[in-house]
Design a protein around this motif. Structure first.
Motif, PDB file in Angstrom:
ATOM      1  N   GLY A 416       0.834  -1.207   0.000  1.00  9.98           N
ATOM      2  CA  GLY A 416       0.000   0.000   0.000  1.00  9.98           C
ATOM      3  C   GLY A 416       0.860   1.245   0.000  1.00  9.98           C
ATOM      4  N   LYS A 417       0.206   2.383  -0.233  1.00 14.67           N
ATOM      5  CA  LYS A 417       0.958   3.646  -0.209  1.00 14.67           C
ATOM      6  C   LYS A 417       0.089   4.780   0.307  1.00 14.67           C
ATOM      7  CE  LYS A 417       0.308   4.838  -5.070  1.00 14.67           C
ATOM      8  NZ  LYS A 417       0.950   4.854  -6.364  1.00 14.67           N
ATOM      9  N   VAL A 418       0.785   5.841   0.730  1.00 13.19           N
ATOM     10  CA  VAL A 418       0.148   7.027   1.309  1.00 13.19           C
ATOM     11  C   VAL A 418       0.721   8.241   0.590  1.00 13.19           C
ATOM     12  CG1 VAL A 418      -0.061   8.413   3.412  1.00 13.19           C
ATOM     13  CG2 VAL A 418      -0.081   5.928   3.563  1.00 13.19           C
ATOM     14  N   ARG A 419      -0.152   9.204   0.267  1.00  8.37           N
ATOM     15  CA  ARG A 419       0.321  10.484  -0.279  1.00  8.37           C
ATOM     16  C   ARG A 419      -0.073  11.594   0.682  1.00  8.37           C
ATOM     17  NH1 ARG A 419      -2.779   9.166  -4.870  1.00  8.37           N
ATOM     18  NH2 ARG A 419      -1.695   7.728  -6.251  1.00  8.37           N
ATOM     19  N   ILE A 420       0.867  12.494   0.948  1.00 11.15           N
ATOM     20  CA  ILE A 420       0.582  13.635   1.832  1.00 11.15           C
ATOM     21  C   ILE A 420       0.971  14.909   1.088  1.00 11.15           C
ATOM     22  CG2 ILE A 420       1.084  14.751   4.037  1.00 11.15           C
ATOM     23  CD1 ILE A 420       1.846  11.940   5.106  1.00 11.15           C
ATOM     24  N   ARG A 421      -0.010  15.778   0.883  1.00  8.14           N
ATOM     25  CA  ARG A 421       0.247  17.073   0.225  1.00  8.14           C
ATOM     26  C   ARG A 421       0.708  18.057   1.289  1.00  8.14           C
ATOM     27  NH1 ARG A 421      -0.679  19.325  -4.620  1.00  8.14           N
ATOM     28  NH2 ARG A 421      -1.661  17.409  -5.346  1.00  8.14           N
ATOM     29  N   LEU A 422       1.871  18.656   1.058  1.00  9.14           N
ATOM     30  CA  LEU A 422       2.467  19.532   2.064  1.00  9.14           C
ATOM     31  C   LEU A 422       1.613  20.764   2.347  1.00  9.14           C
ATOM     32  CD1 LEU A 422       4.844  17.656   1.566  1.00  9.14           C
ATOM     33  CD2 LEU A 422       6.339  19.615   1.585  1.00  9.14           C
ATOM     34  N   SER A 423       0.893  21.247   1.327  1.00  8.95           N
ATOM     35  CA  SER A 423       0.089  22.459   1.521  1.00  8.95           C
ATOM     36  C   SER A 423      -1.095  22.219   2.460  1.00  8.95           C
ATOM     37  CB  SER A 423      -0.407  22.992   0.178  1.00  8.95           C
ATOM     38  OG  SER A 423      -1.161  22.007  -0.500  1.00  8.95           O
ATOM     39  N   GLU A 426      -0.265  22.135   8.556  1.00  9.92           N
ATOM     40  CA  GLU A 426       0.063  23.379   9.261  1.00  9.92           C
ATOM     41  C   GLU A 426       1.566  23.386   9.543  1.00  9.92           C
ATOM     42  OE1 GLU A 426      -2.356  23.882  12.751  1.00  9.92           O
ATOM     43  OE2 GLU A 426      -4.169  23.204  11.710  1.00  9.92           O
ATOM     44  N   THR A 427       2.183  24.552   9.469  1.00 14.61           N
ATOM     45  CA  THR A 427       3.632  24.613   9.681  1.00 14.61           C
ATOM     46  C   THR A 427       3.968  24.418  11.161  1.00 14.61           C
ATOM     47  OG1 THR A 427       3.420  27.001   9.753  1.00 14.61           O
ATOM     48  CG2 THR A 427       4.182  26.067   7.692  1.00 14.61           C
ATOM     49  N   ASP A 428       5.109  23.766  11.389  1.00 11.53           N
ATOM     50  CA  ASP A 428       5.668  23.534  12.735  1.00 11.53           C
ATOM     51  C   ASP A 428       4.777  22.675  13.626  1.00 11.53           C
ATOM     52  OD1 ASP A 428       8.001  25.082  12.255  1.00 11.53           O
ATOM     53  OD2 ASP A 428       6.829  26.905  12.538  1.00 11.53           O
ATOM     54  N   ARG A 429       3.852  21.944  13.043  1.00 16.10           N
ATOM     55  CA  ARG A 429       3.031  21.037  13.844  1.00 16.10           C
ATOM     56  C   ARG A 429       3.428  19.599  13.514  1.00 16.10           C
ATOM     57  NH1 ARG A 429      -3.477  19.951  13.177  1.00 16.10           N
ATOM     58  NH2 ARG A 429      -3.462  17.977  14.271  1.00 16.10           N
ATOM     59  N   VAL A 430       3.567  18.776  14.544  1.00 15.52           N
ATOM     60  CA  VAL A 430       3.912  17.361  14.330  1.00 15.52           C
ATOM     61  C   VAL A 430       2.612  16.566  14.194  1.00 15.52           C
ATOM     62  CG1 VAL A 430       5.081  15.340  15.241  1.00 15.52           C
ATOM     63  CG2 VAL A 430       6.051  17.602  15.633  1.00 15.52           C
ATOM     64  N   ILE A 451      -0.150   2.180   8.500  1.00 16.49           N
ATOM     65  CA  ILE A 451       1.216   2.662   8.740  1.00 16.49           C
ATOM     66  C   ILE A 451       1.146   3.899   9.629  1.00 16.49           C
ATOM     67  CG2 ILE A 451       1.259   4.013   6.592  1.00 16.49           C
ATOM     68  CD1 ILE A 451       4.296   3.432   6.494  1.00 16.49           C
ATOM     69  N   HIS A 452       2.056   3.958  10.604  1.00 11.14           N
ATOM     70  CA  HIS A 452       2.088   5.046  11.579  1.00 11.14           C
ATOM     71  C   HIS A 452       3.249   5.971  11.216  1.00 11.14           C
ATOM     72  CE1 HIS A 452       2.166   6.312  16.096  1.00 11.14           C
ATOM     73  NE2 HIS A 452       1.474   7.133  15.347  1.00 11.14           N
ATOM     74  N   LEU A 453       2.925   7.238  10.918  1.00 11.95           N
ATOM     75  CA  LEU A 453       3.936   8.203  10.492  1.00 11.95           C
ATOM     76  C   LEU A 453       3.940   9.414  11.410  1.00 11.95           C
ATOM     77  CD1 LEU A 453       3.115   8.294   6.666  1.00 11.95           C
ATOM     78  CD2 LEU A 453       4.952   6.995   7.733  1.00 11.95           C
ATOM     79  N   ALA A 454       5.098  10.032  11.537  1.00  8.93           N
ATOM     80  CA  ALA A 454       5.204  11.351  12.178  1.00  8.93           C
ATOM     81  C   ALA A 454       5.722  12.309  11.120  1.00  8.93           C
ATOM     82  CB  ALA A 454       6.157  11.289  13.361  1.00  8.93           C
ATOM     83  N   VAL A 455       4.963  13.377  10.857  1.00  8.21           N
ATOM     84  CA  VAL A 455       5.307  14.310   9.777  1.00  8.21           C
ATOM     85  C   VAL A 455       5.338  15.730  10.338  1.00  8.21           C
ATOM     86  CG1 VAL A 455       4.663  15.175   7.493  1.00  8.21           C
ATOM     87  CG2 VAL A 455       4.157  12.811   8.110  1.00  8.21           C
ATOM     88  N   ARG A 456       6.393  16.480   9.992  1.00  3.17           N
ATOM     89  CA  ARG A 456       6.452  17.891  10.373  1.00  3.17           C
ATOM     90  C   ARG A 456       7.003  18.703   9.209  1.00  3.17           C
ATOM     91  NH1 ARG A 456       9.652  19.779  15.642  1.00  3.17           N
ATOM     92  NH2 ARG A 456      11.428  18.984  14.464  1.00  3.17           N
ATOM     93  N   PHE A 457       6.283  19.770   8.858  1.00  2.00           N
ATOM     94  CA  PHE A 457       6.724  20.695   7.821  1.00  2.00           C
ATOM     95  C   PHE A 457       7.100  22.005   8.496  1.00  2.00           C
ATOM     96  CE2 PHE A 457       5.097  23.746   4.349  1.00  2.00           C
ATOM     97  CZ  PHE A 457       6.379  23.923   3.855  1.00  2.00           C
ATOM     98  N   THR A 458       8.390  22.314   8.497  1.00  2.00           N
ATOM     99  CA  THR A 458       8.894  23.535   9.137  1.00  2.00           C
ATOM    100  C   THR A 458       9.179  24.568   8.065  1.00  2.00           C
ATOM    101  OG1 THR A 458       9.980  22.078  10.712  1.00  2.00           O
ATOM    102  CG2 THR A 458      10.571  24.382  10.816  1.00  2.00           C
ATOM    103  N   CYS A 459       8.676  25.768   8.261  1.00  2.00           N
ATOM    104  CA  CYS A 459       8.815  26.830   7.265  1.00  2.00           C
ATOM    105  C   CYS A 459       9.826  27.859   7.771  1.00  2.00           C
ATOM    106  CB  CYS A 459       7.450  27.454   7.035  1.00  2.00           C
ATOM    107  SG  CYS A 459       7.499  28.971   6.134  1.00  2.00           S
ATOM    108  N   ARG A 602      -8.554  18.336  10.549  1.00  2.00           N
ATOM    109  CA  ARG A 602      -7.496  18.267  11.577  1.00  2.00           C
ATOM    110  C   ARG A 602      -6.381  17.297  11.181  1.00  2.00           C
ATOM    111  NH1 ARG A 602      -8.094  22.419  15.301  1.00  2.00           N
ATOM    112  NH2 ARG A 602     -10.309  22.779  15.630  1.00  2.00           N
ATOM    113  N   HIS A 603      -6.694  16.358  10.278  1.00  2.00           N
ATOM    114  CA  HIS A 603      -5.717  15.337   9.903  1.00  2.00           C
ATOM    115  C   HIS A 603      -5.461  15.404   8.405  1.00  2.00           C
ATOM    116  CE1 HIS A 603      -6.852  14.065  13.812  1.00  2.00           C
ATOM    117  NE2 HIS A 603      -7.981  13.485  13.445  1.00  2.00           N
ATOM    118  N   PRO A 604      -4.261  15.033   7.956  1.00  2.00           N
ATOM    119  CA  PRO A 604      -4.018  14.959   6.503  1.00  2.00           C
ATOM    120  C   PRO A 604      -4.940  13.912   5.875  1.00  2.00           C
ATOM    121  CG  PRO A 604      -1.959  14.794   7.750  1.00  2.00           C
ATOM    122  CD  PRO A 604      -3.079  14.663   8.736  1.00  2.00           C
ATOM    123  N   PRO A 605      -5.421  14.140   4.658  1.00  2.00           N
ATOM    124  CA  PRO A 605      -6.326  13.159   4.029  1.00  2.00           C
ATOM    125  C   PRO A 605      -5.583  11.885   3.660  1.00  2.00           C
ATOM    126  CG  PRO A 605      -5.779  14.916   2.489  1.00  2.00           C
ATOM    127  CD  PRO A 605      -5.157  15.293   3.796  1.00  2.00           C
TER     128      PRO A 605
END
Length: 737
Positions: A416-423, A426-430, A451-459, A602-605
């Protein structure tokens, strides 16, 4: 994740055990049921191994570590000596501490008495962040055999090859020498680069100095391994071409351009191959020359992914790159509830690893052997240049654990696979969420686990990121000199082939099936399920407009008199003060946006089976989707599918024809195809022009609005006069065969 590390460095003064008086030593590191061994040396009493062993703390089955030196023998390996460690006494090391210095330990026999020989070791407790971890033998992989198998389970970072568009502008040729001088030559140019072959149209000049002025586009990857091979050919008969001359152009010497300024043209000599004495000896002689403009395009972004989920939009040339706007950090933590992917010793098993792709950087986690709940706990970072990009994370089952020819032919299965759009982040949120792993099979959609992921986008700068939203999505060359849709499709196919071929040649390889799944190579193929899903997506978009239309119809028919009266008052205010129209619209949109903020996601799609129509797809539709191209199904199934496609295409054809009819009726208002209808319309236009000139616009707007909103008592159930008039206008359907 905690690990016990054992670094076996070297040994000295080992006693001879063989009859020959020599020693073939190796070291066995044992902890409970887990056992790792070093390579053995022939006839060496002072061997050096420098190998590291890592034992997962979660699976420790003993409180004593046993490091034994043995002598390799044909029948039974001889015991030389051992060193024992109590795990409670092992020191802890936390990076960035320096590595633990190894020490000499005197070997002991089984009765704990000192014997001849010493072993240099370092033993410590650490985590998977330890620099020794990537190259260490891992207790999780104790069942893996062979160097190839061990290489295939380690984590690795890969880089996509640097891709360029190669533009070949074929202008003209001179002094061609066709074999048959009595006919006009039908000449074209064929260009080959690797697996890509393109040709120009046949020149209309039909002489020995043909003219084309045609562009051919290729995808080339650094380092440039193959030259561009051009041949000028003459179509002497159907399916028979005669080569009039050839030339090979190395891409290393081709001009590179960063913008739309034209590069200089060049004449290239064509060489003709003449066969002498059968096929044994070939000599070349000067034949003619060809005029071309060849350049590597640095101002385009080479699309190797679907444009809907691109992870990189930068141009090829590094000089044109903007500075990074932020950093993306992804922690690939674990997976839960994975399905068994293959059978081993009569039971189901899964050897899972993850691949993440963003920009030019691909990462592959280590393979966790025989686990339905693998824990990776690996972290990776990427520079972000555009927030409107997508990271793709795929999970696969490793089928190459034991090396050999059989493993080389097997394919890693997709979990399986997961796609996460960065836009959407929210910035600086884990974000620490579990995502479902969904895969479409010929027998239906299947949830393969989570699958359990931790994602953070820092601007780095919010202002810079906001400014990015005003920039075009692709580099400017895509808009100044756009490529056609068919060119882009063909070039994208070539780019994905090059990327998958280059990554499959890495060590360990990132296999072709993995790369193609991550890049969505088959997404453009026909699928009844996907067509239905797209149709319902369009209906979902139009649903809002349809709802507004129904609401307005209820207003016009006075279903709720109070609302209709309020609409009348609002309408009068807007007509009397037209300068309020645009502010009212934008204020209304602002209030809707603020109102919806309470229900923001509240969550990425994640992948949606209902949106994809995967849960309701018919088995035959799925079988058609998984069919090869060209098809490999029996003729009766193909006939049934073809008939089904014809019926759907017939409906689409009817809808398109109806749309064309309405457009043609609109055109016929002034075309005098129906002289009476056009005369009526022209007279109406004249009267309307005079009335509107005399009457103030606000009066006309009020009267029109009141007429549209009139009470049902003043309405007829029959269609209105303008509609009747429009439907009676002629269209060109009468002229259709």
């Amino acid at each position: 994740m905690q690990y016990l590390y054992v670094r076996v460095v070297k040994a000295k003064d080992l006693p001879a055990k063989d009859v020959t008086g020599s020693c073939d030593p190796y070291v066995e590191v044992k902890l409970g049921n887990y056992k790792g061994t070093t390579r053995h040396f022939e006839k060496k009493s002072n061997p050096e191994w420098n190998q590291v062993f890592a034992f997962s703390k979660d699976r420790l089955q003993s409180s004593v570590l046993e490091v034994t030196v043995k002598d390799k023998d044909l029948v039974k390996d001889d015991f030389i000596g051992r060193v024992l460690f109590d795990l409670n006494e092992v020191p802890k090391r936390v990076p960035p501490d320096s590595p633990l210095a190894p020490q000499w330990y005197r070997l002991e026999d089984r009765k704990s008495e000192k014997v001849k020989g010493e072993l240099m070791l370092a033993v410590w407790m650490g985590t998977q962040a330890d620099e020794a971890f990537p190259e260490a033998w891992n207790s999780d992989a104790s069942g893996v055999t062979g160097a190839d198998g061990l290489a295939n389970i380690r984590s690795k970072v890969y880089l996509s090859p640097k891709l360029w568009y190669l533009r070949v502008n074929v202008i003209e040729a001179q002094d061609l020498q066709p074999s048959d001088k009595g006919r006009f030559p039908d000449v074209f140019v064929k260009a080959i680069l690797g697996n890509q072959a393109l040709r120009t149209r046949i020149s209309q000049s039909r002489n020995i100095n043909p003219l084309w002025n045609e562009d051919l586009m290729f995808v080339a990857a650094e380092p440039f391994e193959e030259p561009l091979i051009l041949s000028v050919e003459d179509r002497v008969a159907p399916n028979k071409d005669e080569v009039l001359g050839r030339c090979a152009i190395p891409l290393q010497y081709v001009d590179r351009r960063l913008d739309h300024k034209p590069v200089n043209t060049r004449w290239y000599n064509l060489e003709k191959y003449v066969v002498v004495e059968g096929d044994k000896k070939k000599e070349t002689k000067f034949a003619s020359r060809i005029h071309m403009r060849i350049c590597l395009e640095g101002g385009y972004h080479v699309l190797d992914e679907s444009t809907h989920y691109s992870s990189d939009l930068r141009p090829t040339a590094k000089q044109l790159w903007k500075t990074a706007i932020g950093v993306l950090e992804v922690g690939i933590l674990n997976a839960q509830g994975l399905m068994p992917m293959k059978t081993k010793d009569g039971r189901g098993t899964t050897d899972a690893y993850c691949v993440a792709k963003y920009g030019q950087k691909w990462v592959r986690t280590r393979t966790i052997i025989d686990s339905f709940t693998p824990k990776w706990n690996e972290q990776y970072t990427w520079e972000v240049f555009d927030p409107c990009t997508v990271i793709t994370i795929g999970v696969f089952d490793n089928c190459h654990l034991h090396g050999g020819d059989k493993a080389a032919q097997s394919r890693d299965a997709r979990i399986g696979k997961v796609r996460i759009r960065l836009s959407t982040l929210e910035t600086d949120r884990v974000y620490t969420h579990s995502y479902p792993l969904l895969v479409l099979h010929p027998n239906g959609v299947k949830k393969m686990g989570e699958i359990h992921l931790a994602v953070r986008f820092t601007c780095s700068s919010l202002l810079n990121m906001m400014h990015m939203y005003s920039h075009p999505l692709l580099p400017k060359m895509h808009y100044i000199h756009p490529l056609t849709v068919s060119q882009l499709d063909s070039l994208r196919h070539q780019a994905t082939q090059i990327v998958s071929m280059r990554l499959s040649r890495a060590e360990p390889p990132l296999r072709k099936e993995v790369v193609e799944y991550m890049l969505d190579v088959g997404s453009h193929m026909w699928s009844m399920r996907r067509s239905k899903a797209n149709f319902f997506r369009i209906m979902g978009v139009l649903g809002g407009l349809i709802a507004v239309g129904k609401w307005f119809d209820q207003i016009c028919h006075w279903k709720n008199p109070i609302t209709t009266v309020l609409i009348h008052i609002l309408f009068i205010i807007l007509v009397m003060y037209p300068e309020l129209i645009l502010p009212t619209i934008f204020l209304y949109l602002f209030l809707i946006g603020v109102w919806y903020y309470r229900w923001r996601p509240r969550h990425p799609p994640h992948m949606d089976t209902r949106l994809s129509h995967a849960d309701s797809a018919h088995p035959d539709e799925l079988d058609e989707e998984f069919d090869t191209f060209p098809t490999s199904r029996p003729s009766d199934i193909i006939r049934m599918r073809y008939d089904r496609l014809r019926s759907i295409a017939g409906r689409i054809q009817t809808v398109v024809g109806d749309l064309a009819t309405q457009g043609e009726r609109l055109q016929s208002l002034l075309s005098w195809r129906d002289p009476r209808a056009t005369a009526l319309f022209v007279i109406f236009c004249l009267v309307a022009a005079i009335v509107l000139y005399v009457t103030p616009f606000q009066v006309v707007a009020l009267l029109t609005g009141f007429y549209v909103l009139r009470h049902p008592r003043f309405r007829h159930k029959l269609p209105s006069v303008p509609l009747n008039f429009f439907r009676r206008l002629p269209a060109r359907t009468d002229c259709m065969l």
